[in-house]
Design an enzyme around this catalytic site. Structure first.
Site, PDB file in Angstrom:
ATOM      1  N   CYS A 161      -0.876   7.475  -2.999  1.00 56.58           N
ATOM      2  CA  CYS A 161      -0.544   6.083  -2.648  1.00 56.58           C
ATOM      3  C   CYS A 161      -1.396   5.040  -3.365  1.00 56.58           C
ATOM      4  CB  CYS A 161      -0.651   5.908  -1.147  1.00 56.58           C
ATOM      5  SG  CYS A 161       0.160   7.226  -0.226  1.00 56.58           S
ATOM      6  N   HIS A 291      -3.546  -1.445   3.441  1.00 56.55           N
ATOM      7  CA  HIS A 291      -2.763  -0.240   3.155  1.00 56.55           C
ATOM      8  C   HIS A 291      -1.875   0.046   4.365  1.00 56.55           C
ATOM      9  CE1 HIS A 291      -1.608   3.404   1.229  1.00 56.55           C
ATOM     10  NE2 HIS A 291      -2.141   4.182   2.155  1.00 56.55           N
ATOM     11  N   HIS A 325       6.766   2.922   3.565  1.00 61.40           N
ATOM     12  CA  HIS A 325       5.672   3.329   2.674  1.00 61.40           C
ATOM     13  C   HIS A 325       6.292   3.860   1.392  1.00 61.40           C
ATOM     14  CE1 HIS A 325       2.085   4.676   0.985  1.00 61.40           C
ATOM     15  NE2 HIS A 325       1.545   5.345   1.996  1.00 61.40           N
TER      16      HIS A 325
END
Length: 395
Positions: A161, A291, A325
């Protein structure tokens, strides 16, 4: 670091295609997540699916690259005059002086999944399967460079990520070293079976919608997205840049393969490094794009990291409740959302919070706040403790 102009940018996610669509969706606090329906997947959960990917037809000259991931990249490239901006940069600096530095995690693995379903009786893959140009991680960067007609350094970062945030640092170092004069940075990740079933096996993809900072948060909602930014050594004459890249911080705590360090120590180190590179104090940051995955451990660790660096003063939120996400594309997507925050004075409120977790203490926004935004810090933290933070500032 020397501030670098971000002259152009674009993105495509479940919220829409292009900057205007995302600004409208963020202002309306619209959620792009829908119940999971992808290929033949049968499991509860929510996904952020980009509209129109199935309808994309690559030009004949690029047809060998055809896969869902590259189609999504192509769809994003067509927005906001981005292709034309890169063409102008190519003419300005030379094709060999424009790099393509992108992040992805699964690239075009969906093509391999489909190919395995079409194996013959002996188990051989179908003859029309092209691993190198579809599934290969390198496929994305080579496809984008080919599509844009640039021949500078080209590579993929695949650190889960944090991938498409780390490439901003790569670009800054290459420009500072004199290797290039401009870089297309960002990332693309598309939905596939490996991601959906893989996150379910890790107990990170659950039936409930993604709820960052909620007391009952239970996991991620997986999404797909593509985001591109054009960094140049100098602004385009007569055109103010969208913003500037001021600082980059990177760290790796290697605490666990899939869980963050519970105290967020190295995540905090990445934030401090980004601030130091920008020559700024924590008080000079107006907004933090977290995040914020919506998993219990990630939000708790990031909250501790943010508090250790910024205290409770700086407003922050996660936009993953809107986009899902987007994994290897998340850093690039959220960098462009941060540009929108700067350009339009919008701090987007985090979605889907029913009950704020009382154990988390950062200044988390649940509603939009509109006021001047001069500086944003954007966090991206990947599996294995790969951390990246970007500081972006008004032009």
């Amino acid at each position: 670091m020397i501030p670098l102009p971000i002259t152009h940018a674009t993105l495509t996610t479940a919220l829409g295609a292009g900057l205007a669509a995302h600004l409208e969706a963020l202002r309306a606090q619209r959620c792009g997540l829908v119940p999971c329906a992808f290929e033949d997947v049968e499991m509860p959960g929510w996904i952020g699916r980009a509209a129109g990917v199935e309808d994309v037809a690559l030009p004949a000259a690029l047809s060998d690259w055809d896969c869902r991931n590259n189609r999504l990249a192509w769809l994003a490239l067509q927005q906001d005059g981005f292709v034309q901006a890169v063409q102008a940069a190519r003419e300005r600096w030379g094709a060999h002086r424009v790099a393509v530095l992108l992040g992805t995690s699964t690239s075009g693995i969906l093509e391999t999944e489909r190919a395995y379903a079409r194996r013959d009786e002996a188990g051989a893959l179908p003859p029309d399967f092209r691993y190198e140009k579809t599934h290969s991680t390198a496929s994305l960067a080579r496809f984008v460079a080919d599509a844009l007609g640039v021949t500078g350094p080209s590579w993929i970062v695949s650190t889960a990520c944090s991938s498409s945030a780390k490439v901003f640092g790569d670009a800054a170092r290459l420009i500072e070293a004199g290797w290039i004069d401009a870089a297309v940075v960002g990332g693309v990740d598309s939905l596939c079976l490996t991601t959906l079933y893989g996150f379910q096996s890790l107990q990170l993809f659950n039936a409930d919608i993604c709820r960052p900072y909620d007391a009952q948060r239970s996991g991620v909602s997986l999404g797909e997205g593509a985001a591109f930014s054009l960094l140049q050594r100098e602004p385009v004459p007569g055109e103010p840049p969208l913003a500037r890249l001021l600082g980059v911080g990177e760290s790796s705590d290697a605490h666990h393969m899939s869980s963050p360090h519970p105290e967020g120590e190295l995540a905090a180190a990445a934030m401090r490094q980004a601030l130091a590179g920008a020559g700024l104090t924590p008080a000079q940051v107006d907004y933090i794009n977290l995040h914020g995955t919506g998993t219990p451990s990630n939000d708790a660790a990031e909250d501790k990291a943010v508090l250790s660096v910024f205290g409770q003063q700086v407003p922050c939120s996660s936009t993953k409740g809107a986009t899902g996400h987007t994994l290897g594309a998340a850093g690039g997507v959220e960098a462009v959302i941060s540009l929108l925050a700067i350009r339009h004075g919008l701090m987007p409120g985090g979605l889907n919070v029913r009950e704020r977790d009382p154990a988390l203490h950062a200044n988390y926004l649940q509603a939009n706040r509109e006021q001047p935004v001069r500086c944003v810090l954007s966090n991206s933290f990947g599996f294995g403790g790969s951390n990246a933070s970007l500081v972006l500032g008004a032009a």
